[in-house]
Design a protein around this motif. Structure first.
Motif, mmCIF file in Angstrom:
data_model
loop_
_atom_site.group_PDB
_atom_site.id
_atom_site.type_symbol
_atom_site.label_atom_id
_atom_site.label_comp_id
_atom_site.label_asym_id
_atom_site.label_seq_id
_atom_site.Cartn_x
_atom_site.Cartn_y
_atom_site.Cartn_z
ATOM 1 N N ALA A 81 9.305 42.891 53.247
ATOM 2 C CA ALA A 81 8.601 44.096 52.556
ATOM 3 C C ALA A 81 9.761 44.549 51.364
ATOM 4 C CB ALA A 81 8.785 45.166 53.775
ATOM 5 N N ASP A 82 11.147 44.377 51.457
ATOM 6 C CA ASP A 82 11.726 44.865 50.391
ATOM 7 C C ASP A 82 11.656 43.940 49.104
ATOM 8 O OD1 ASP A 82 13.203 42.709 51.221
ATOM 9 O OD2 ASP A 82 15.078 43.440 51.702
ATOM 10 N N ASP A 83 10.919 42.963 49.146
ATOM 11 C CA ASP A 83 10.803 42.073 47.976
ATOM 12 C C ASP A 83 9.540 42.741 47.154
ATOM 13 O OD1 ASP A 83 12.484 40.053 48.145
ATOM 14 O OD2 ASP A 83 11.264 39.048 50.060
ATOM 15 N N LYS A 84 8.950 43.808 47.762
ATOM 16 C CA LYS A 84 7.836 44.337 47.227
ATOM 17 C C LYS A 84 6.720 43.787 46.646
ATOM 18 C CE LYS A 84 10.505 48.228 46.971
ATOM 19 N NZ LYS A 84 10.840 48.575 48.508
ATOM 20 N N MET A 85 6.154 42.827 47.171
ATOM 21 C CA MET A 85 5.023 42.053 47.115
ATOM 22 C C MET A 85 3.771 42.437 47.731
ATOM 23 S SD MET A 85 5.735 39.439 45.135
ATOM 24 C CE MET A 85 4.714 38.356 45.184
ATOM 25 N N GLY A 86 3.744 43.441 48.618
ATOM 26 C CA GLY A 86 2.734 43.806 49.217
ATOM 27 C C GLY A 86 2.512 43.000 50.467
ATOM 28 N N PHE A 87 2.923 42.086 50.856
ATOM 29 C CA PHE A 87 2.875 41.302 52.090
ATOM 30 C C PHE A 87 4.039 40.454 52.364
ATOM 31 C CE2 PHE A 87 1.506 38.500 48.275
ATOM 32 C CZ PHE A 87 2.434 37.492 48.686
ATOM 33 N N SER A 88 4.214 39.804 53.530
ATOM 34 C CA SER A 88 5.309 39.207 53.707
ATOM 35 C C SER A 88 4.946 37.620 54.027
ATOM 36 C CB SER A 88 6.087 39.610 54.861
ATOM 37 O OG SER A 88 5.424 39.581 56.063
ATOM 38 N N PHE A 89 5.615 36.627 53.539
ATOM 39 C CA PHE A 89 5.296 35.307 53.692
ATOM 40 C C PHE A 89 6.443 34.448 54.603
ATOM 41 C CE2 PHE A 89 5.571 31.304 52.024
ATOM 42 C CZ PHE A 89 4.314 30.490 52.308
ATOM 43 N N HIS A 90 5.922 33.849 55.574
ATOM 44 C CA HIS A 90 6.958 33.111 56.448
ATOM 45 C C HIS A 90 6.497 31.684 56.516
ATOM 46 C CE1 HIS A 90 7.053 37.190 58.601
ATOM 47 N NE2 HIS A 90 6.646 37.560 57.499
ATOM 48 N N ILE A 91 7.511 30.861 56.900
ATOM 49 C CA ILE A 91 7.064 29.394 57.366
ATOM 50 C C ILE A 91 7.762 29.280 58.742
ATOM 51 C CG2 ILE A 91 7.557 27.212 57.224
ATOM 52 C CD1 ILE A 91 5.970 28.142 54.802
ATOM 53 N N VAL A 121 6.289 42.447 56.996
ATOM 54 C CA VAL A 121 7.303 42.755 57.932
ATOM 55 C C VAL A 121 8.725 43.058 57.224
ATOM 56 C CG1 VAL A 121 6.262 41.629 60.005
ATOM 57 C CG2 VAL A 121 7.861 40.449 58.329
ATOM 58 N N THR A 122 9.786 43.850 57.534
ATOM 59 C CA THR A 122 10.834 43.970 57.201
ATOM 60 C C THR A 122 11.921 42.840 57.518
ATOM 61 O OG1 THR A 122 11.747 45.180 59.095
ATOM 62 C CG2 THR A 122 10.298 46.563 57.689
ATOM 63 N N GLY A 123 11.679 42.287 58.516
ATOM 64 C CA GLY A 123 12.707 41.379 58.915
ATOM 65 C C GLY A 123 13.562 41.706 60.169
ATOM 66 N N LYS A 124 13.307 42.839 60.551
ATOM 67 C CA LYS A 124 13.993 43.441 61.536
ATOM 68 C C LYS A 124 13.231 43.561 62.838
ATOM 69 C CE LYS A 124 17.020 46.316 58.627
ATOM 70 N NZ LYS A 124 16.618 46.805 57.481
ATOM 71 N N GLU A 125 11.908 43.158 62.820
ATOM 72 C CA GLU A 125 10.917 43.208 63.948
ATOM 73 C C GLU A 125 11.425 42.356 65.012
ATOM 74 O OE1 GLU A 125 8.871 44.821 60.112
ATOM 75 O OE2 GLU A 125 10.016 42.855 60.898
ATOM 76 N N VAL A 126 10.950 42.475 66.175
ATOM 77 C CA VAL A 126 11.282 41.485 67.447
ATOM 78 C C VAL A 126 9.826 41.922 68.139
ATOM 79 C CG1 VAL A 126 13.581 41.638 67.769
ATOM 80 C CG2 VAL A 126 12.384 43.299 68.888
ATOM 81 N N HIS A 127 9.364 40.743 68.655
ATOM 82 C CA HIS A 127 8.154 40.940 69.577
ATOM 83 C C HIS A 127 8.153 42.024 70.712
ATOM 84 C CE1 HIS A 127 6.879 37.074 67.519
ATOM 85 N NE2 HIS A 127 5.775 37.947 67.363
ATOM 86 N N LEU A 128 7.458 42.978 70.849
ATOM 87 C CA LEU A 128 7.396 43.716 71.906
ATOM 88 C C LEU A 128 6.842 43.096 73.092
ATOM 89 C CD1 LEU A 128 6.103 46.991 69.974
ATOM 90 C CD2 LEU A 128 8.435 46.424 70.589
ATOM 91 N N PRO A 129 6.959 43.746 74.270
ATOM 92 C CA PRO A 129 6.353 42.906 75.587
ATOM 93 C C PRO A 129 4.980 42.639 75.556
ATOM 94 C CG PRO A 129 7.799 44.932 76.273
ATOM 95 C CD PRO A 129 7.771 44.976 74.860
ATOM 96 N N ASP A 130 4.006 43.490 74.595
ATOM 97 C CA ASP A 130 2.876 43.193 74.521
ATOM 98 C C ASP A 130 2.487 42.146 73.465
ATOM 99 O OD1 ASP A 130 3.057 44.625 72.099
ATOM 100 O OD2 ASP A 130 1.710 46.271 72.762
#
Length: 133
Positions: free
Chosen positions: A29-39, A111-120
């Motif tokens: 998110a802090d890259d300000k592209m409007g989406f996040s990209f992950h491998i 995503v910000t990079g701080k997320e963790v999966h919640l129980p659901d």
């Protein structure tokens, strides 16, 4: 211009690992592209249930073999190189890696990079992370 090398992310806060997967956060998110990209690399033999209630995700398989099951319909689709799936309805799903899977993933909102999966199986909404942090 943003240029990043995934190999240089190993051991940094942009390489996030959880139960049998590692996600290299190429854009956040802090890259300000409007989406996040992950491998994301999922270990062979692993099974993951996710439900991104606050994000849309598209995923493209670059390597490996597996399957995805839409838990609302029970429909299962083969995952192999060249296959893309988009979770346009915040679809709760189970992803199975028969072989090690290498996936390119985009999230909106980013995503910000701080997320963790919640129980659901979801990530918290960005505003909920801001309130907690």
């Amino acid at each position: 211009m943003i240029v990043r090398d995934m190999n240089e992310m190993k051991g940094t806060d942009r390489a996030v690992s959880d139960a049998q997967w590692t996600s290299y956060r190429m854009l956040l998110a802090d890259d300000k592209m409007g989406f996040s990209f992950h491998i994301t690399v999922l270990e062979a033999g692993s099974e993951h249930t996710f439900h991104y209630k606050n994000h849309f995700e598209s995923v493209y398989c670059m390597k490996g073999k597996g399957s995805i099951t839409d838990l609302a319909t029970g429909e299962t689709h083969e995952i192999k190189p060249g296959v893309m799936y988009g979770l346009n309805l915040h679809d709760k799903h189970t992803l199975r890696a028969e072989e090690e899977l290498h996936m390119a993933c985009c999230f909106n909102p980013p995503v910000t990079g701080k997320e963790v999966h919640l129980p659901d199986g979801s990530y918290a909404a960005a505003e909920d992370l801001e309130d907690a942090g």
